[in-house]
Design an enzyme around this catalytic site. Structure first.
Site, PDB file in Angstrom:
ATOM      1  N   THR A 175      37.819  22.305  82.413  1.00 39.17           N
ATOM      2  CA  THR A 175      36.526  22.745  82.923  1.00 39.17           C
ATOM      3  C   THR A 175      35.727  21.587  83.486  1.00 39.17           C
ATOM      4  O   THR A 175      35.840  20.443  83.020  1.00 39.17           O
ATOM      5  CB  THR A 175      35.703  23.408  81.801  1.00 39.17           C
ATOM      6  OG1 THR A 175      34.377  23.682  82.267  1.00 39.17           O
ATOM      7  CG2 THR A 175      35.582  22.495  80.585  1.00 39.17           C
ATOM      8  N   TYR A 206      31.617  23.063  73.944  1.00 34.96           N
ATOM      9  CA  TYR A 206      32.648  23.640  74.815  1.00 34.96           C
ATOM     10  C   TYR A 206      33.256  22.562  75.701  1.00 34.96           C
ATOM     11  O   TYR A 206      34.482  22.372  75.738  1.00 34.96           O
ATOM     12  CB  TYR A 206      32.052  24.765  75.662  1.00 34.96           C
ATOM     13  CG  TYR A 206      32.929  25.164  76.826  1.00 34.96           C
ATOM     14  CD1 TYR A 206      34.207  25.683  76.616  1.00 34.96           C
ATOM     15  CD2 TYR A 206      32.493  25.008  78.142  1.00 34.96           C
ATOM     16  CE1 TYR A 206      35.021  26.037  77.686  1.00 34.96           C
ATOM     17  CE2 TYR A 206      33.298  25.367  79.211  1.00 34.96           C
ATOM     18  CZ  TYR A 206      34.556  25.877  78.988  1.00 34.96           C
ATOM     19  OH  TYR A 206      35.354  26.214  80.050  1.00 34.96           O
TER      20      TYR A 206
END
Length: 339
Positions: free
Chosen positions: A117, A141
Site C-alpha cells: 500500500t 495499517y
C-alpha cells in the site's frame, strides 16, 4: 502448475482470479470468507475456505494444487480502524504473512506477489511519490504492510524467493463486464460510498477533512481502476515466471483527484445529486497520495487501459446498480442505512 490467491473472494482478489482465468492461468482461491463472498470466486476456480495463518491447511493446499506462485491479498485494509485496533492489524497483516511465507519456504514455492500500500509513505510524502521515498506510515495499517515488506525481503535473501510487492494507491471501479465488484456493504472507499449515495443506498456522503493543505482543502488521491491493478499483478507473475528479480513497485497512474473532484464526477456520471456532510479529517489519512508510476511501466511493461475518472466511476456505478438490485441483498444495505 497453479497460482494461489489468498483473499481471492474479496474485492481485489476476485478481479485477480478473473484476470488469471482470462489469461489462461490455473488459479486456486484461499479465503476465510470473513469479508469475502463465495459468489465472487469465478466459475471453475477452486475455493479453499480457511485462514492463511493455518500452516497445515496452506501446506495441504500447495501440494494438492501444485502451486508454483502465490498472490497474497488476504488482510485488513482500513487505516482509521487500524488506529483503534493496532494489535488486530499487526496480527492479520504482518503475523499471518510471516506464517504464510514460512509455509511457502517449507514447500519450496519461490514466487510471491504481495499486496502492499501507498500508506507506507505516510501523511506528507514528496509528490508524485517514488518507491525510493522515505517510509513513514501514519497508521498501524501502513506500518503492518511496511513490516511485511521487510519480512519478505529478508525471506527472499535467505531462501531464494523472488517477489513483486505492489504498493497500491486508491483502488476503485469494477470489472467492465460486471462479473465482479465491491460486494461489502461496509466498504469505506470514497468512490464506492459516493456511488451508493447517488443511488440512494447511503444517506448522503461524509467528507473527512476540508481544510487540508491542498488546492480545494480536501484530500487528493491517485485512483486506479481495479481491472488495471489486476493486470499489473498478471504482469508481475509473468515477470517472475520469466526469471525476473524481486521488485517493489508503485501501482497508480501518476495523477490525482480531490474528494470534491470525485463528488463532482459521481454527480456528473450518475445524473444524481446527494447531500454531502463535512467532517474533521481522520487520523492516519494522507493529505495527498499520488504515485510516481514510472518504474512499474518500465519494469513490467504495464499499460493501464481504464485510466479515466469518469470511466472508473461509471463502472463502479453500474456494478452498484447491478449488485444491490438483488432482493436478497437489500436487507443488508437497508440495515446499514438505518444505523
Amino acid at each position: 502448475m497453479a497460482v494461489l490467491i489468498t483473499g481471492g473472494a474479496g474485492y481485489i482478489g476476485s478481479h485477480m482470479a478473473l484476470a488469471l482465468r482470462d489469461a489462461g492461468e490455473a488459479a486456486v482461491v484461499l479465503d476465510d470468507l470473513s469479508t469475502g463472498s463465495r459468489d465472487a470466486v469465478p466459475a471453475g476456480v477452486p475455493l479453499v475456505v480457511g485462514d492463511v495463518g493455518d500452516e497445515a491447511l496452506v501446506l495441504r493446499t500447495l501440494a494438492a494444487h501444485q502451486i508454483d506462485a502465490v498472490a497474497h491479498f488476504a488482510g485488513r485494509i482500513i487505516a482509521p480502524e487500524s488506529i483503534t485496533d493496532p494489535l488486530g492489524y499487526y496480527a492479520a497483516n504482518t503475523g499471518k504473512t510471516r506464517v504464510l511465507l514460512g509455509s511457502l519456504v517449507a514447500a519450496n514455492v519461490k514466487r510471491f506477489i504481495f499486496s502492499s500500500t501507498a500508506a507506507v509513505y505516510g501523511l506528507a510524502p514528496v509528490t508524485p511519490t517514488p518507491e525510493s521515498a522515505p517510509l513513514d506510515p501514519a497508521s498501524p495499517y501502513g506500518a503492518s504492510k511496511m513490516m511485511s515488506e521487510r519480512v519478505l525481503r529478508d525471506v527472499s535473501v535467505a531462501h531464494g524467493m523472488s517477489f513483486v510487492a505492489l504498493r497500491y494507491f486508491n483502488v476503485a471501479g469494477a470489472d467492465p463486464q460486471m462479473r465482479t465488484g465491491q460486494r461489502a456493504a461496509g466498504a469505506a472507499n470514497l468512490i464506492t460510498v459516493a456511488t451508493r449515495a447517488a443511488l440512494g443506498l447511503n444517506q448522503g456522503l461524509d467528507i473527512f477533512g476540508t481544510d487540508l493543505p491542498t488546492p480545494d482543502g480536501t484530500g487528493v488521491r491517485d485512483y486506479i481502476h481495479v481491472s488495471d491493478l489486476a493486470d499489473a499483478h498478471v504482469a508481475a507473475l509473468r515477470h517472475l515466471r520469466a526469471g525476473g528479480g524481486s521488485l517493489t513497485l508503485n501501482c497508480g497512474y501518476g495523477w490525482g483527484y480531490s474528494v470534491r473532484d470525485v463528488v463532482a464526477a459521481v454527480r456528473r456520471v450518475s445524473g444524481s445529486d446527494f447531500p454531502v456532510r463535512e467532517k474533521p479529517a481522520r487520523p492516519g489519512d494522507p493529505h495527498v497520495s499520488i504515485a510516481d508510476a514510472t518504474r512499474i511501466r518500465e519494469a513490467l511493461g504495464w499499460r493501464p487501459a481504464r485510466a479515466d475518472l469518469d470511466l472508473i466511476v461509471g463502472d463502479a456505478l453500474r456494478w452498484e446498480q447491478l449488485w444491490w438490485s438483488g432482493a436478497e441483498r437489500r436487507p443488508d444495505m437497508a440495515g446499514r442505512r438505518a444505523r
